[in-house]
Scaffold this motif. Sequence first.
Motif, mmCIF file in Angstrom:
data_model
loop_
_atom_site.group_PDB
_atom_site.id
_atom_site.type_symbol
_atom_site.label_atom_id
_atom_site.label_comp_id
_atom_site.label_asym_id
_atom_site.label_seq_id
_atom_site.Cartn_x
_atom_site.Cartn_y
_atom_site.Cartn_z
ATOM 1 N N TYR A 1 0.936 -1.312 -0.149
ATOM 2 C CA TYR A 1 -0.153 0.057 -0.098
ATOM 3 C C TYR A 1 0.835 1.400 0.012
ATOM 4 O O TYR A 1 2.030 0.997 0.499
ATOM 5 C CB TYR A 1 -1.005 0.022 1.310
ATOM 6 C CG TYR A 1 -0.451 -0.356 2.433
ATOM 7 C CD1 TYR A 1 -0.174 -1.723 2.943
ATOM 8 C CD2 TYR A 1 -0.001 0.799 3.404
ATOM 9 C CE1 TYR A 1 0.411 -2.001 3.853
ATOM 10 C CE2 TYR A 1 0.782 0.444 4.498
ATOM 11 C CZ TYR A 1 0.781 -0.828 4.880
ATOM 12 O OH TYR A 1 1.510 -1.185 6.191
ATOM 13 N N CYS B 1 -0.525 7.674 -11.348
ATOM 14 C CA CYS B 1 -0.967 7.040 -10.090
ATOM 15 C C CYS B 1 0.288 6.549 -9.677
ATOM 16 O O CYS B 1 0.337 5.063 -9.401
ATOM 17 C CB CYS B 1 -2.198 5.871 -10.634
ATOM 18 S SG CYS B 1 -1.766 5.073 -11.877
ATOM 19 N N LEU C 1 -0.281 3.953 -6.472
ATOM 20 C CA LEU C 1 -0.783 2.715 -6.898
ATOM 21 C C LEU C 1 0.564 1.779 -7.385
ATOM 22 O O LEU C 1 0.699 0.943 -7.276
ATOM 23 C CB LEU C 1 -1.652 2.577 -8.076
ATOM 24 C CG LEU C 1 -2.285 1.225 -8.449
ATOM 25 C CD1 LEU C 1 -2.561 0.367 -7.512
ATOM 26 C CD2 LEU C 1 -3.373 1.415 -9.428
ATOM 27 N N VAL D 1 -10.412 -4.531 -9.662
ATOM 28 C CA VAL D 1 -9.970 -3.033 -9.295
ATOM 29 C C VAL D 1 -11.221 -1.951 -8.885
ATOM 30 O O VAL D 1 -12.224 -2.290 -9.140
ATOM 31 C CB VAL D 1 -9.184 -2.279 -10.462
ATOM 32 C CG1 VAL D 1 -7.849 -3.339 -10.821
ATOM 33 C CG2 VAL D 1 -9.851 -1.988 -11.634
ATOM 34 N N TRP E 1 -5.932 2.484 -13.385
ATOM 35 C CA TRP E 1 -5.453 1.721 -12.426
ATOM 36 C C TRP E 1 -4.676 0.226 -13.112
ATOM 37 O O TRP E 1 -3.920 -0.250 -12.608
ATOM 38 C CB TRP E 1 -6.699 1.047 -11.938
ATOM 39 C CG TRP E 1 -7.539 1.897 -10.790
ATOM 40 C CD1 TRP E 1 -8.723 1.784 -10.247
ATOM 41 C CD2 TRP E 1 -7.018 3.280 -10.509
ATOM 42 N NE1 TRP E 1 -8.992 2.928 -9.503
ATOM 43 C CE2 TRP E 1 -8.010 3.711 -9.698
ATOM 44 C CE3 TRP E 1 -6.142 4.150 -10.612
ATOM 45 C CZ2 TRP E 1 -8.031 5.332 -9.312
ATOM 46 C CZ3 TRP E 1 -5.924 5.358 -10.006
ATOM 47 C CH2 TRP E 1 -6.984 6.037 -9.278
ATOM 48 N N GLY F 1 -1.360 1.574 -13.557
ATOM 49 C CA GLY F 1 -0.434 1.518 -12.086
ATOM 50 C C GLY F 1 -0.148 0.030 -11.899
ATOM 51 O O GLY F 1 0.612 -0.212 -10.937
ATOM 52 N N LEU F 2 -1.081 -0.916 -11.845
ATOM 53 C CA LEU F 2 -0.878 -2.258 -11.837
ATOM 54 C C LEU F 2 -0.024 -2.878 -12.677
ATOM 55 O O LEU F 2 0.378 -4.052 -12.625
ATOM 56 C CB LEU F 2 -2.242 -2.872 -11.571
ATOM 57 C CG LEU F 2 -3.053 -2.636 -10.360
ATOM 58 C CD1 LEU F 2 -4.416 -3.049 -10.637
ATOM 59 C CD2 LEU F 2 -2.800 -3.405 -9.136
ATOM 60 N N HIS G 1 -7.728 -4.790 -5.720
ATOM 61 C CA HIS G 1 -7.191 -3.417 -5.448
ATOM 62 C C HIS G 1 -8.220 -2.475 -4.826
ATOM 63 O O HIS G 1 -9.394 -2.695 -5.121
ATOM 64 C CB HIS G 1 -6.941 -2.775 -6.840
ATOM 65 C CG HIS G 1 -6.640 -1.507 -6.983
ATOM 66 N ND1 HIS G 1 -7.484 -0.343 -7.790
ATOM 67 C CD2 HIS G 1 -5.945 -0.479 -6.280
ATOM 68 C CE1 HIS G 1 -7.227 0.689 -7.389
ATOM 69 N NE2 HIS G 1 -6.253 0.727 -6.716
ATOM 70 N N THR H 1 -9.017 1.399 -3.019
ATOM 71 C CA THR H 1 -8.396 2.814 -3.056
ATOM 72 C C THR H 1 -8.792 3.510 -1.731
ATOM 73 O O THR H 1 -9.750 3.063 -1.017
ATOM 74 C CB THR H 1 -8.861 3.745 -4.074
ATOM 75 O OG1 THR H 1 -10.112 4.167 -4.157
ATOM 76 C CG2 THR H 1 -8.341 3.103 -5.500
ATOM 77 N N GLY I 1 -7.678 8.260 -6.434
ATOM 78 C CA GLY I 1 -6.794 7.125 -5.956
ATOM 79 C C GLY I 1 -5.522 7.720 -5.200
ATOM 80 O O GLY I 1 -4.567 7.350 -5.524
ATOM 81 N N ASN J 1 -3.790 3.898 -2.147
ATOM 82 C CA ASN J 1 -4.040 2.509 -2.886
ATOM 83 C C ASN J 1 -3.402 1.388 -1.980
ATOM 84 O O ASN J 1 -2.334 1.503 -1.388
ATOM 85 C CB ASN J 1 -3.246 2.604 -4.173
ATOM 86 C CG ASN J 1 -3.868 3.429 -5.349
ATOM 87 O OD1 ASN J 1 -4.823 3.024 -5.830
ATOM 88 N ND2 ASN J 1 -3.380 4.645 -5.315
ATOM 89 N N VAL K 1 -3.005 -2.970 -2.729
ATOM 90 C CA VAL K 1 -2.930 -4.072 -3.879
ATOM 91 C C VAL K 1 -2.787 -5.336 -2.827
ATOM 92 O O VAL K 1 -1.736 -5.427 -2.193
ATOM 93 C CB VAL K 1 -1.933 -3.965 -4.699
ATOM 94 C CG1 VAL K 1 -1.876 -5.078 -5.635
ATOM 95 C CG2 VAL K 1 -1.968 -2.491 -5.510
#
Lengths: 175, 382
Positions: free
Chosen positions: B235, B250, B253, B278, B289, B292-293, B363, B365, B370, B373, B375
Amino acid sequence: MVGAKVGVTSGRAKQEFNDELLRITMMVDIPYNFSAGTFGSIFFRELKDSRRIMGIKCNKCGEIFVPPRVLCPECLVELSIDDCIEVSSEGTVEGFTVVNFPFIDPNTGKVRNYPYGTGNIKLDGVSNLLWHFLKESDYSKIHNGMRVRAVFEDKRVGLPSDIRYFETIEGEGEK
Amino acid sequence: MKKVAIVGVGQTKQEASKPHQSFAEMLYEAVKAALNDANMWFDDIGNVVSASSDFWDGRTISNMAIQDVTGTTYKKTESKVASDGTYATVYGMMRTLSEYYDTTLVAAHCKGSEGNTRIITNAIFDPLYQRAIGLDAISGAALQARRYMTKYGITEEQMAKVSVKNHGNARNNPYAQLPMDLKIDDVLNSRMISDPLKLYDCSPISDGAAAVILASEDKAKEITDNPVWIRGAGYSIDAFYLTDRDLAECDSLRAAASMAYRMAGITDPGRQIDVAEVYDSFSYQELMWTEGLGFCKPGEGGKLIDSGRTQMDGDLPVNPSGGVISAHTVTTAGLVRVVEAALQVRGEADKRQVPDVNTAVAHGTSGYCGQGNCVIVLGREK
């Protein structure tokens, strides 16, 4: 001059600056509409329609609680609306305080008249307590063990205040 | 390091309003479902971590009134994350890893119908400089969407594709609030809410609850033959002022995902992850996202949706459940993502199941656009 520093360094300057400090006022009311849910709706509906105080009897330990709820707080057994029962509207004061400051009633947004008496009341046959108004607001006359009975409003709307207050039952539970 | 597994999941249907349930009755439905799923009862739970919000609940210290329905009265510790349920999952993981508790119940609830969304989401912003200008969840997101479009050339059609996909996926999810058969034009022609966001670019605000039961490595094997392992978690949080951020990026993220992937041993997320759930509060956010992922490069979220890879029949489906845009229980929606990702790993997601899921990502937020974040990487293997 753009970029010039506005510093507060000397003691004197600090005092003068403190006189200039500001506050930002917010006047936002946040309204809420709480769902009474299944059990709460039974409690308030019976109060409104029938002047009845509803509790719930645990189908495992047999204890009775007010107001009704989905789980027995003692043994965490799931309860149903069929476990709801009417309880006594008379009980014994087990704790009290006389409120002596202006209190804003959240249901109306208005300041309630004070002083007013409140008490933790053990309704007859019930295991836990119900916190409510006492008619008596002279704290020299309120005592634990005092016997009280619910007085209902003539016009009821489905709120805790449908019970106007609990009045003293004279001749019972004297000091 | 020892691992923690998810051994039980539960959720309520997410709806616009649940007048038949108080918030506690609603939470109990999810908790009971998770306990039943794990074939456990309250006595088997070591401790509880909850997620909820004082503002949304309309009560000071929102978790003080859930003790009956989480089974903690008199007997157990419970503590709250005043944020999204994914953070509560990570906190619960830590408590389980401490080896002080074998099991942790993670429970989240929100009744969006009972408060006032405009006032509550305005109140997150700075009271001195920004609140009175009118920033709230939607106008803040609109600023982000516009910036994202400007910087990377993302189009309203690409944003609309997310809405069409996710509302369509929601038709396979009995717990989603807004299953819809939309066309791109339906989204583009829907009512303008805050330019460039239109009605179908925006999530609803929902009532719902979710619960997850975590267990230590040894305990998990006793409880179930089908544990879902938390392989990684991370996070991160960005600056508070939206005006201090480049809203098209992001970064937090990316940092959260990097932390989770390092723990999980994932080096090529776009290939190693089979499905992702997400937190798409708004259509464009799913595009951001996925960047970001690490499913695609920065600025290529639009190309990713165009490629079809994130569709149900693609090789990296995103939000088979319908996502947050189809049901948004604030503070709870991230835990719903965990529930859904766990069901995917177990192969028990029914009509929304993606074939052969080994690794799933959930995911969540917190904050707006966002800002924060979380994950979580889940897997069939440790």
